[in-house]
Write a protein that holds these residues in place. Structure first.
Motif, PDB file in Angstrom:
ATOM      1  N   LEU A   1      38.676   1.898  -0.925  1.00  0.00           N
ATOM      2  CA  LEU A   1      38.215   2.645  -1.685  1.00  0.00           C
ATOM      3  C   LEU A   1      36.910   3.422  -1.466  1.00  0.00           C
ATOM      4  CD1 LEU A   1      38.333  -0.196  -4.900  1.00  0.00           C
ATOM      5  CD2 LEU A   1      39.950   2.139  -4.415  1.00  0.00           C
ATOM      6  N   GLU A   2      37.137   5.230  -1.527  1.00  0.00           N
ATOM      7  CA  GLU A   2      35.660   5.423  -0.766  1.00  0.00           C
ATOM      8  C   GLU A   2      34.415   5.151  -1.225  1.00  0.00           C
ATOM      9  OE1 GLU A   2      37.181   9.706  -0.637  1.00  0.00           O
ATOM     10  OE2 GLU A   2      38.403   8.943   0.970  1.00  0.00           O
ATOM     11  N   ASP A   3      35.083   5.604  -2.616  1.00  0.00           N
ATOM     12  CA  ASP A   3      33.627   5.083  -3.596  1.00  0.00           C
ATOM     13  C   ASP A   3      32.390   3.618  -3.704  1.00  0.00           C
ATOM     14  OD1 ASP A   3      33.282   7.898  -4.264  1.00  0.00           O
ATOM     15  OD2 ASP A   3      34.801   7.987  -5.797  1.00  0.00           O
ATOM     16  N   VAL A   4      33.191   3.086  -2.956  1.00  0.00           N
ATOM     17  CA  VAL A   4      32.683   1.349  -2.908  1.00  0.00           C
ATOM     18  C   VAL A   4      32.820   0.837  -1.970  1.00  0.00           C
ATOM     19  CG1 VAL A   4      33.259  -0.874  -3.473  1.00  0.00           C
ATOM     20  CG2 VAL A   4      34.150   1.055  -4.839  1.00  0.00           C
ATOM     21  N   ARG A   5      30.846   0.755  -2.386  1.00  0.00           N
ATOM     22  CA  ARG A   5      30.148   0.333  -0.635  1.00  0.00           C
ATOM     23  C   ARG A   5      31.067  -1.315  -0.822  1.00  0.00           C
ATOM     24  NH1 ARG A   5      23.865   0.168   0.933  1.00  0.00           N
ATOM     25  NH2 ARG A   5      23.443  -0.148   3.015  1.00  0.00           N
ATOM     26  N   TYR A   6      30.625  -1.786   0.599  1.00  0.00           N
ATOM     27  CA  TYR A   6      30.992  -3.396   1.014  1.00  0.00           C
ATOM     28  C   TYR A   6      29.962  -4.168   1.250  1.00  0.00           C
ATOM     29  CZ  TYR A   6      34.112  -7.597   2.169  1.00  0.00           C
ATOM     30  OH  TYR A   6      34.940  -8.716   2.407  1.00  0.00           O
ATOM     31  N   PHE A   7      29.915  -5.227   0.250  1.00  0.00           N
ATOM     32  CA  PHE A   7      28.827  -6.050   1.959  1.00  0.00           C
ATOM     33  C   PHE A   7      29.714  -6.907   2.719  1.00  0.00           C
ATOM     34  CE2 PHE A   7      25.812  -3.315  -1.165  1.00  0.00           C
ATOM     35  CZ  PHE A   7      25.464  -2.576  -0.504  1.00  0.00           C
TER      36      PHE A   7
ATOM     37  N   LEU B   1      35.737   2.387 -14.242  1.00  0.00           N
ATOM     38  CA  LEU B   1      34.769   2.199 -14.333  1.00  0.00           C
ATOM     39  C   LEU B   1      33.839   3.245 -13.255  1.00  0.00           C
ATOM     40  CD1 LEU B   1      33.168  -2.034 -13.789  1.00  0.00           C
ATOM     41  CD2 LEU B   1      32.788  -0.025 -15.327  1.00  0.00           C
ATOM     42  N   LEU B   2      34.595   3.817 -11.884  1.00  0.00           N
ATOM     43  CA  LEU B   2      34.155   4.849 -11.475  1.00  0.00           C
ATOM     44  C   LEU B   2      34.328   6.385 -12.041  1.00  0.00           C
ATOM     45  CD1 LEU B   2      35.487   3.720  -7.702  1.00  0.00           C
ATOM     46  CD2 LEU B   2      32.957   4.077  -8.751  1.00  0.00           C
ATOM     47  N   GLU B   3      35.586   5.916 -12.319  1.00  0.00           N
ATOM     48  CA  GLU B   3      35.781   7.491 -14.029  1.00  0.00           C
ATOM     49  C   GLU B   3      34.651   7.370 -14.566  1.00  0.00           C
ATOM     50  OE1 GLU B   3      39.818   7.020 -15.577  1.00  0.00           O
ATOM     51  OE2 GLU B   3      40.509   7.519 -13.701  1.00  0.00           O
ATOM     52  N   GLN B   4      33.438   6.370 -15.345  1.00  0.00           N
ATOM     53  CA  GLN B   4      32.437   6.505 -15.824  1.00  0.00           C
ATOM     54  C   GLN B   4      31.085   7.146 -15.121  1.00  0.00           C
ATOM     55  OE1 GLN B   4      32.790   3.778 -19.113  1.00  0.00           O
ATOM     56  NE2 GLN B   4      35.756   3.811 -18.773  1.00  0.00           N
ATOM     57  N   HIS B   5      31.267   6.481 -13.557  1.00  0.00           N
ATOM     58  CA  HIS B   5      30.453   7.094 -13.273  1.00  0.00           C
ATOM     59  C   HIS B   5      29.169   6.689 -13.005  1.00  0.00           C
ATOM     60  CE1 HIS B   5      31.712  11.648 -14.103  1.00  0.00           C
ATOM     61  NE2 HIS B   5      31.723  11.467 -14.961  1.00  0.00           N
ATOM     62  N   TRP B   6      30.038   5.002 -12.806  1.00  0.00           N
ATOM     63  CA  TRP B   6      28.950   4.023 -12.747  1.00  0.00           C
ATOM     64  C   TRP B   6      29.253   3.782 -11.120  1.00  0.00           C
ATOM     65  CZ3 TRP B   6      28.390  -1.092 -14.896  1.00  0.00           C
ATOM     66  CH2 TRP B   6      28.145  -0.960 -16.866  1.00  0.00           C
TER      67      TRP B   6
END
Length: 354
Positions: free
Chosen positions: A50-56, A26-31
């Motif tokens: 995972l640098e591009d995933v924000r964690y809550f 999904l990141l590769e598809q710019h989600w």
């Protein structure tokens, strides 16, 4: 317009593995990808890489089928988690939520339903866990790894999609695994692991029989958190509490595996064509799902199966030796498995609702 998805699931690596398989695609598809998990659970550690995933993080309480004094206070933790998840989802406005299960997922699924966000849940085992049983009431779609699992859900929106395996596990390099462990190719290699939390009983059985096993094999042993035995130093034996980045290389290096029978792990071994001795969690401490997983794989000729209640030294060593002798038979059976496109099917389903 950028699509946004929130993943949830945790408590063990099995409740994170499928999410880790889907997120890179999904990141590769710019989600835009976000994750809701517990404050201290293993999911936080795994997702932090995972640098591009924000964690809550949210509050979560354990859901139990048995009496425990914590049953009186944990519902308040769950209610707090629902409130926290509701506010996060309302603010972030995801297009869809994907849940892998585990106790942390229930507040997120319910909060998603309250926010009218489509929710897809995924069940890895033959029989669903309590968290996914509860979540299924609020889910838009329910996906399963085993075809027989669909009968356990009442919803008509239940579908078999097959196993989801992380792509990076298929790219492991055996030579790097040998270097990491300090092994050679002079003896075959066994990978022993007791699930993400480790297994005290399997660990102790390995340590009791190390000398007998090391005559024939080299052993890489993933013991679990705080379970490494620092008093043992033997040539050809390497212990780790947990392996993350190097796991693909270690699995590529291994000739066979001794493991619990969690669904995600055994399908990874199957994909990599690793003969298995499966020692599932006992029914005394679980709902028996791993026993069903192991029996299914045994019936298909993918593994040997030893119940924990029958775990004793002589049989343990004999079954490992027998597994190695017949390893080519298991590999042949594994190669007969038709590889499908489970990951792409699941991603296509996610896109249907966004």
């Amino acid at each position: 317009m950028i699509k946004k998805i929130i993943f949830t699931g945790g408590g063990s690596s099995g409740h994170v593995a499928v999410n880790l398989a889907l997120i890179p695609h999904l990141l590769e598809q710019h989600w835009s990808v976000q994750y809701i998990g517990s404050e201290q659970g293993i999911e936080r550690k795994l997702i932090s890489g995972l640098e591009d995933v924000r964690y809550f993080s949210i509050s979560t309480g354990k859901l139990r089928r048995y009496f425990d004094w914590n049953n009186f206070k944990d519902p308040f933790k769950v209610l707090k988690g629902i409130s926290q998840a509701y506010r996060i989802i309302r603010k972030e406005k995801p297009d869809i939520i994907f849940s892998k299960g585990g106790f942390v997922s229930v507040p997120v699924v319910l909060a998603g339903w309250l926010n009218k966000v489509p929710v897809i849940i995924h069940e890895s085992d033959i029989t669903p866990g309590l968290a996914n049983k509860i979540s299924s009431i609020f889910a838009t779609e329910i996906c399963t790894t085993f075809p027989e699992t669909t009968q356990y859900f009442r919803s008509k929106h239940t579908r078999y999609v097959g196993a989801i395996v992380r792509d990076e596990l298929k790219d492991g390099e055996a030579a790097k695994g040998l270097t990491y462990c300090g092994f050679t190719r002079n003896k075959p290699i066994i990978l022993i692991m007791g699930g993400s939390l480790g297994s005290k009983k399997i660990n102790e059985m390995v340590w009791m029989n190390l000398e007998a096993l090391l005559v024939h094999f080299q052993i890489v042993h993933i013991c679990g958190k705080d379970q490494v035995n620092h008093s043992i130093h033997m040539h050809g034996y390497k212990q780790f509490e947990y392996i993350n980045d190097e796991l693909a290389d270690v699995m590529a290096m291994a000739d066979m595996v001794v493991s619990r029978a969690g669904s995600n792990s055994i399908f990874e071994f199957l994909t990599l064509r690793k003969p298995m001795l499966l020692i599932p969690l006992s029914k005394a401490v679980s709902r028996g799902d791993q026993i069903l997983n192991a029996k299914s794989f045994k019936a298909q000729g993918f593994c040997e199966f030893l119940e924990e209640e029958e775990l004793e030294s002589e049989r343990f060593v004999d079954m490992i030796l027998g597994l190695y002798e017949k390893r080519s038979d298991y590999i042949i059976n594994m190669k007969k498995m038709n590889a499908d496109h489970s990951t792409s099917k699941l991603i296509d389903l996610i896109k249907v609702y966004t």
